[in-house]
Write a protein that holds these residues in place. Sequence first.
Motif, PDB file in Angstrom:
ATOM      1  N   ASN A 186       0.960  -1.147  -0.072  1.00 45.09           N
ATOM      2  CA  ASN A 186      -0.059   0.191   0.076  1.00 45.09           C
ATOM      3  C   ASN A 186       0.869   1.261  -0.037  1.00 45.09           C
ATOM      4  OD1 ASN A 186      -2.773   1.435   0.254  1.00 45.09           O
ATOM      5  ND2 ASN A 186      -1.788   1.916   2.164  1.00 45.09           N
ATOM      6  N   HIS A 232      -5.246   3.135   0.103  1.00 36.55           N
ATOM      7  CA  HIS A 232      -6.070   2.063   0.658  1.00 36.55           C
ATOM      8  C   HIS A 232      -7.466   2.231   0.490  1.00 36.55           C
ATOM      9  CE1 HIS A 232      -6.845  -1.034   3.323  1.00 36.55           C
ATOM     10  NE2 HIS A 232      -7.881  -0.504   4.038  1.00 36.55           N
ATOM     11  N   ARG A 249      -9.909  -0.491  -1.749  1.00 38.85           N
ATOM     12  CA  ARG A 249     -10.924  -0.980  -1.145  1.00 38.85           C
ATOM     13  C   ARG A 249     -12.228  -0.728  -1.972  1.00 38.85           C
ATOM     14  NH1 ARG A 249     -12.299  -5.158   0.900  1.00 38.85           N
ATOM     15  NH2 ARG A 249     -10.399  -5.145   1.605  1.00 38.85           N
ATOM     16  N   SER A 250     -12.298   0.358  -2.418  1.00 39.13           N
ATOM     17  CA  SER A 250     -13.567   0.642  -3.306  1.00 39.13           C
ATOM     18  C   SER A 250     -13.431  -0.261  -4.627  1.00 39.13           C
ATOM     19  CB  SER A 250     -13.366   2.127  -3.590  1.00 39.13           C
ATOM     20  OG  SER A 250     -14.384   2.526  -4.539  1.00 39.13           O
ATOM     21  N   ASP A 295     -14.497  -3.544  -3.579  1.00 32.67           N
ATOM     22  CA  ASP A 295     -16.242  -3.431  -2.958  1.00 32.67           C
ATOM     23  C   ASP A 295     -16.937  -3.401  -4.325  1.00 32.67           C
ATOM     24  OD1 ASP A 295     -15.445  -3.729  -0.281  1.00 32.67           O
ATOM     25  OD2 ASP A 295     -15.535  -1.362   0.081  1.00 32.67           O
TER      26      ASP A 295
END
Length: 156
Positions: free
Chosen positions: A24, A39, A43-44, A47
Motif C-alpha cells: 500500500n 487504501h 478497497r473501493s 467492493d
Amino acid sequence: MTEILDPVDQRILDLLSTDGRMTNAALADALGVAPSTAHARMRSLIDRGIVTGFHAAADQAALGRGLQAVIGVTLRPGARHESIRAFTQHVRRLPEVLQVFFLGGADDFLVHIAVVDSSAVRQFVVERMSAHASVASTRTSLIFEYHRNGLAADFD
C-alpha cells in the motif's frame, strides 16, 4: 452497467497488473497520494467488484511443464446445455489445464494446457479430450511464447 474509472483508479489497476504484490505504501507513493487514500481507493475497487482477486503466476517450465498448447474443442450437437456443463466440469478438474474459455464461434471451448512434452500433449488430447463423450472434434495449436498484458515483453 459499465463502470467508469477515474484516472487514479485506472492507474491503480495498471500498477497492480504489473506488480500484484505492491505494498500500500508503494502504491500510494506511485500515485502521489496518502497511504490512507490509496487504501480507500483499493478497497473501493474490490467492493465494486472491479478487482476480483490477486493471483500468483507460476513459471510452468520451472515446474517441468515447459510445453503449452491451446486446444480448440467442438462439442457434438444435441443436449447442448448438459454437454456444456459436463465438459466444463470434466476439464476444469484436469491438472494440465491452466485456463478454459467458453466461446461463440467455430470452437465451443479453448483449453489452455501446460505439459512436459509433445507426447503429453498427444496423450492429453486423445485420452482426456477426444475420449470425452460430448467432444466431436479438437484442434491443437502449440504456444511458442506466452505473455500476459501488463507483463508482456516484445516478441523476439
